[in-house]
Scaffold this active site. Structure first.
Site, PDB file in Angstrom:
ATOM      1  N   GLY A  61      53.655  55.560  77.794  1.00 28.60           N
ATOM      2  CA  GLY A  61      53.183  55.607  78.932  1.00 28.60           C
ATOM      3  C   GLY A  61      52.218  54.499  79.272  1.00 28.60           C
ATOM      4  CG  ASP A 116      50.271  57.446  80.436  1.00 21.93           C
ATOM      5  OD1 ASP A 116      49.757  58.618  79.669  1.00 21.93           O
ATOM      6  OD2 ASP A 116      51.636  57.582  80.443  1.00 21.93           O
ATOM      7  CG  ASP A 119      49.892  66.909  82.844  1.00 18.38           C
ATOM      8  OD1 ASP A 119      49.485  67.775  83.709  1.00 18.38           O
ATOM      9  OD2 ASP A 119      51.124  67.131  82.612  1.00 18.38           O
ATOM     10  CE  LYS A 147      50.307  65.229  86.676  1.00 19.90           C
ATOM     11  NZ  LYS A 147      51.466  65.634  86.265  1.00 19.90           N
ATOM     12  CG  PHE A 168      56.666  64.654  87.565  1.00 18.59           C
ATOM     13  CD1 PHE A 168      56.028  64.604  86.567  1.00 18.59           C
ATOM     14  CD2 PHE A 168      57.810  63.887  88.314  1.00 18.59           C
ATOM     15  CE1 PHE A 168      57.033  63.757  85.483  1.00 18.59           C
ATOM     16  CE2 PHE A 168      58.416  62.874  87.354  1.00 18.59           C
ATOM     17  CZ  PHE A 168      57.900  63.148  85.848  1.00 18.59           C
ATOM     18  CB  VAL A 169      52.626  60.458  89.231  1.00 18.60           C
ATOM     19  CG1 VAL A 169      51.837  61.154  90.523  1.00 18.60           C
ATOM     20  CG2 VAL A 169      51.732  60.797  88.091  1.00 18.60           C
ATOM     21  CG  ASP A 175      59.089  59.007  80.958  1.00 20.92           C
ATOM     22  OD1 ASP A 175      58.068  59.182  80.944  1.00 20.92           O
ATOM     23  OD2 ASP A 175      60.162  59.351  80.450  1.00 20.92           O
TER      24      ASP A 175
HETATM   25  P1  IMP Z   1      49.398  65.979  78.247  1.00 21.98           P
HETATM   26  O1  IMP Z   1      49.363  66.151  76.845  1.00 21.98           O
HETATM   27  O2  IMP Z   1      49.966  67.081  78.888  1.00 21.98           O
HETATM   28  O3  IMP Z   1      47.960  65.500  78.762  1.00 21.98           O
HETATM   29  O4  IMP Z   1      50.408  64.691  78.846  1.00 21.98           O
HETATM   30  C1  IMP Z   1      50.249  63.579  78.282  1.00 21.98           C
HETATM   31  C2  IMP Z   1      51.614  62.899  78.544  1.00 21.98           C
HETATM   32  O5  IMP Z   1      52.552  63.581  79.125  1.00 21.98           O
HETATM   33  C3  IMP Z   1      51.119  61.459  79.038  1.00 21.98           C
HETATM   34  O6  IMP Z   1      50.714  60.683  78.322  1.00 21.98           O
HETATM   35  C4  IMP Z   1      52.434  61.166  79.885  1.00 21.98           C
HETATM   36  O7  IMP Z   1      53.099  60.314  79.144  1.00 21.98           O
HETATM   37  C5  IMP Z   1      53.060  62.486  80.202  1.00 21.98           C
HETATM   38  N1  IMP Z   1      52.657  62.898  81.473  1.00 21.98           N
HETATM   39  C6  IMP Z   1      51.739  63.499  81.985  1.00 21.98           C
HETATM   40  N2  IMP Z   1      51.931  63.902  83.176  1.00 21.98           N
HETATM   41  C7  IMP Z   1      52.948  63.298  83.600  1.00 21.98           C
HETATM   42  C8  IMP Z   1      53.536  62.854  84.956  1.00 21.98           C
HETATM   43  O8  IMP Z   1      52.985  63.303  86.263  1.00 21.98           O
HETATM   44  N3  IMP Z   1      54.571  61.985  85.184  1.00 21.98           N
HETATM   45  C9  IMP Z   1      55.050  61.302  83.940  1.00 21.98           C
HETATM   46  N4  IMP Z   1      54.459  61.512  82.713  1.00 21.98           N
HETATM   47  C10 IMP Z   1      53.483  62.479  82.803  1.00 21.98           C
END
Ligand code: IMP
Length: 192
Positions: A61, A116, A119, A147, A168-169, A175
């Site tokens: 990402g 990127d 979340d 977020k 969701f973005v 992606d």
């Molecule tokens: P986390 O471990 O939940 O913080 O997610 C991290 C990874 O999930 C990010 O590096 C993104 O690649 C993917 N991700 C999280 N949220 C989104 C979204 O809204 N759209 C697309 N990819 C996301």
């Protein structure tokens, strides 16, 4: 000559696109992203000016963000990438798989992790744990998006682009099941 865009091909109004039967609208236009990335570059440089940080991009990402952030970085720096994934479709699975490891020796070095989007924060939490074992002198985090409503992890984002709601973005490296990383704006899923 103007090249046809997705919007043109799909005959939709400029602000919206359709991907895999879902509609998305522009959330952060490319010019706003570019402006914020430039500001982040300056903030980071001011913090590290007399040091040589190693920027580590978290693939896939962060590849566009990392390139834009470091293009013209005014100080000395090194870069590398690490690959992690915890997302399937539109949900984070929380099950972080580190796929590709780091080649650079980071012991005693200043690390800037480039993400990127944060979340749930589980990906970064796991990677931080992992990287700390190699004894870097410091680790800071830069993320284009965050977020806060979704985050379950306990770390500080040192340099943040934008805080966004729990939506969701896609686009600008992000992606939807492997597609649409190439979009230059960031889009959000439209409520149906
Ligand atoms: P986390 O471990 O939940 O913080 O997610 C991290 C990874 O999930 C990010 O590096 C993104 O690649 C993917 N991700 C999280 N949220 C989104 C979204 O809204 N759209 C697309 N990819 C996301």
């Amino acid at each position: 000559m103007e090249l046809p865009t997705w919007n043109y091909l799909l005959n939709l109004p400029m602000q919206t696109i359709k991907v895999k039967e879902k509609r998305f609208e522009i959330a952060i236009p490319a010019n706003r992203i570019a402006q914020r990335v430039e500001e982040l570059q300056a903030e980071i440089y001011l913090n590290y000016q007399d040091r040589t940080p190693i920027f580590i991009g978290i693939l896939n990402g962060s590849f566009i963000f990392m390139a834009d952030l470091l293009k013209g970085y005014p100080g000395d720096c090194e870069m590398d990438f690490i690959k992690a994934s915890s997302y399937e479709g539109m949900e984070s699975t929380g099950d972080v798989k580190e796929i590709m490891g780091l080649k650079t020796d980071i012991e005693g070095r200043d690390i800037v992790l480039v993400e990127d989007i944060v979340d749930t924060g589980l990906t970064l939490e796991k990677l931080l744990e992992n990287l700390k074992r190699s004894k870097p002198s410091s680790i800071s985090i830069v993320s284009l998006l965050f977020k806060p409503e979704k985050c379950q992890a306990d770390f500080k984002i040192d340099f943040l682009g934008f805080e966004i709601p729990n939506e969701f973005v896609i686009g600008y490296g992000l992606d939807f099941d492997g597609s649409v990383r190439n979009l230059k704006h960031i889009y959000r899923l439209q409520e149906s």
